[in-house]
Design a protein around this motif. Structure first.
Motif, PDB file in Angstrom:
ATOM      1  N   ILE A  21       0.833  -1.200   0.000  1.00 41.45           N
ATOM      2  CA  ILE A  21       0.000   0.000   0.000  1.00 41.45           C
ATOM      3  C   ILE A  21       0.869   1.252   0.000  1.00 41.45           C
ATOM      4  CG2 ILE A  21      -1.597   1.362   1.422  1.00 41.45           C
ATOM      5  CD1 ILE A  21      -2.805  -1.409   2.297  1.00 41.45           C
ATOM      6  N   PHE A  22       1.875   1.287   0.871  1.00 39.86           N
ATOM      7  CA  PHE A  22       2.749   2.453   0.965  1.00 39.86           C
ATOM      8  C   PHE A  22       3.530   2.667  -0.329  1.00 39.86           C
ATOM      9  CE2 PHE A  22       6.800   4.478   2.202  1.00 39.86           C
ATOM     10  CZ  PHE A  22       6.295   5.695   2.647  1.00 39.86           C
ATOM     11  N   ILE A  23       4.126   1.612  -0.872  1.00 41.80           N
ATOM     12  CA  ILE A  23       4.906   1.729  -2.106  1.00 41.80           C
ATOM     13  C   ILE A  23       4.008   2.147  -3.270  1.00 41.80           C
ATOM     14  CG2 ILE A  23       6.236   0.401  -3.817  1.00 41.80           C
ATOM     15  CD1 ILE A  23       7.793   1.251  -1.285  1.00 41.80           C
ATOM     16  N   MET A  99      -5.162   7.275  11.093  1.00 38.22           N
ATOM     17  CA  MET A  99      -3.848   7.811  11.453  1.00 38.22           C
ATOM     18  C   MET A  99      -2.732   7.181  10.611  1.00 38.22           C
ATOM     19  SD  MET A  99      -4.193   8.367  15.543  1.00 38.22           S
ATOM     20  CE  MET A  99      -2.887   9.554  15.807  1.00 38.22           C
ATOM     21  N   PRO A 100      -2.658   5.867  10.486  1.00 38.17           N
ATOM     22  CA  PRO A 100      -1.612   5.305   9.627  1.00 38.17           C
ATOM     23  C   PRO A 100      -1.758   5.730   8.169  1.00 38.17           C
ATOM     24  CG  PRO A 100      -2.583   3.591  10.997  1.00 38.17           C
ATOM     25  CD  PRO A 100      -3.404   4.818  11.194  1.00 38.17           C
ATOM     26  N   VAL A 105       0.115   8.907   3.505  1.00 36.82           N
ATOM     27  CA  VAL A 105      -0.112   9.938   2.490  1.00 36.82           C
ATOM     28  C   VAL A 105       0.964  11.022   2.577  1.00 36.82           C
ATOM     29  CG1 VAL A 105      -1.660  11.807   1.761  1.00 36.82           C
ATOM     30  CG2 VAL A 105      -2.578   9.535   2.200  1.00 36.82           C
ATOM     31  N   PHE A 106       1.214  11.533   3.778  1.00 30.31           N
ATOM     32  CA  PHE A 106       2.246  12.557   3.921  1.00 30.31           C
ATOM     33  C   PHE A 106       3.612  12.002   3.529  1.00 30.31           C
ATOM     34  CE2 PHE A 106      -0.927  14.748   6.410  1.00 30.31           C
ATOM     35  CZ  PHE A 106      -0.652  16.089   6.178  1.00 30.31           C
ATOM     36  N   GLY A 107       3.935  10.820   4.007  1.00 28.91           N
ATOM     37  CA  GLY A 107       5.235  10.216   3.720  1.00 28.91           C
ATOM     38  C   GLY A 107       5.416   9.878   2.259  1.00 28.91           C
ATOM     39  N   SER A 108       4.385   9.320   1.640  1.00 28.95           N
ATOM     40  CA  SER A 108       4.509   8.935   0.237  1.00 28.95           C
ATOM     41  C   SER A 108       4.540  10.148  -0.684  1.00 28.95           C
ATOM     42  CB  SER A 108       3.385   7.978  -0.163  1.00 28.95           C
ATOM     43  OG  SER A 108       2.123   8.589  -0.036  1.00 28.95           O
ATOM     44  N   MET A 144      11.463   5.326   7.243  1.00 33.04           N
ATOM     45  CA  MET A 144      11.019   5.857   8.533  1.00 33.04           C
ATOM     46  C   MET A 144       9.503   6.074   8.548  1.00 33.04           C
ATOM     47  SD  MET A 144      12.002   9.469  10.344  1.00 33.04           S
ATOM     48  CE  MET A 144      11.111  10.399   9.119  1.00 33.04           C
ATOM     49  N   MET A 145       8.966   6.649   7.485  1.00 32.45           N
ATOM     50  CA  MET A 145       7.521   6.895   7.432  1.00 32.45           C
ATOM     51  C   MET A 145       6.745   5.579   7.392  1.00 32.45           C
ATOM     52  SD  MET A 145       7.355  10.079   7.811  1.00 32.45           S
ATOM     53  CE  MET A 145       5.654  10.470   7.528  1.00 32.45           C
ATOM     54  N   PHE A 146       7.291   4.591   6.685  1.00 38.38           N
ATOM     55  CA  PHE A 146       6.637   3.289   6.645  1.00 38.38           C
ATOM     56  C   PHE A 146       6.625   2.646   8.026  1.00 38.38           C
ATOM     57  CE2 PHE A 146       6.997  -1.350   6.355  1.00 38.38           C
ATOM     58  CZ  PHE A 146       5.733  -1.631   5.868  1.00 38.38           C
TER      59      PHE A 146
END
Length: 179
Positions: A21-23, A99-100, A105-108, A144-146
């Motif tokens: 999801i993050f990637i 929250m996650p 969203v901010f990190g990606s 770090m964000m992940f």
């Protein structure tokens, strides 16, 4: 309301799913940066896009978003107690699980922009910017964000989405049963 049993997954599958999801989100923001900058041919457009995603207010906005989520949770909890609604806990959990997603969203967005900038620096080399160093910083930031996003997600979903291993110390042993 009928209770629907959720699919539970192992810890490894959970982390892998969160990673995908993050990637995926990083890839989307990276591609938007590429498209916005005329396929990495316009430094001006890339800088403008990156400034929108990475600015001094991003961290403050992330903190304010968390504060707003906590206020909404408090409001839901108060209304649930006032009206004695048994479904409030479900909605509180759903809001907590935002929250996650917010961290992702901010990190990606920042990571996608940073990776696009590092690729631009690689394609258009100058003495001022080390493309490889910037890419390493981008990947470290993404990691770090992940970790933060996945950690929060695990904390909120561990009871509902993750298979629990039985505690072997609590199970009777064969020797104890024979006595």
């Amino acid at each position: 309301m009928e209770k629907v049993e959720q699919y539970k997954q192992s810890l490894g599958k959970f982390v892998f799913s969160e990673f995908v999801i993050f990637i995926s989100q990083v890839s989307v923001f990276f591609m938007v940066a590429v498209f916005t900058s005329n396929f990495l041919n316009s430094e001006e457009r890339l800088v403008k896009f990156s400034e929108q995603k990475i600015n001094d207010g991003s961290l403050a906005e992330l903190g304010l978003t968390f504060l707003a989520i906590l206020v909404v949770i408090g409001l839901f909890s108060a209304l649930g107690r006032i009206f004695e609604n048994k479904y409030v806990e479900y909605y509180v959990n759903e809001v907590l699980c935002e929250m996650p997603k917010t961290i992702y969203v901010f990190g990606s967005a920042a990571t996608g922009a940073m990776l696009a900038m590092s690729l631009f620096a690689y394609l258009h080399p100058t003495d001022d910017v080390n493309a490889k160093g910037f890419a390493v910083i981008s990947v470290a930031f993404a990691f770090m964000m992940f970790i933060y996003g996945c950690g929060f997600s695990y904390a909120f979903k561990r009871k509902t989405h993750i298979l629990q291993k039985p505690n072997k110390s609590m199970q009777p042993t064969v020797d104890a049963a024979a006595d």
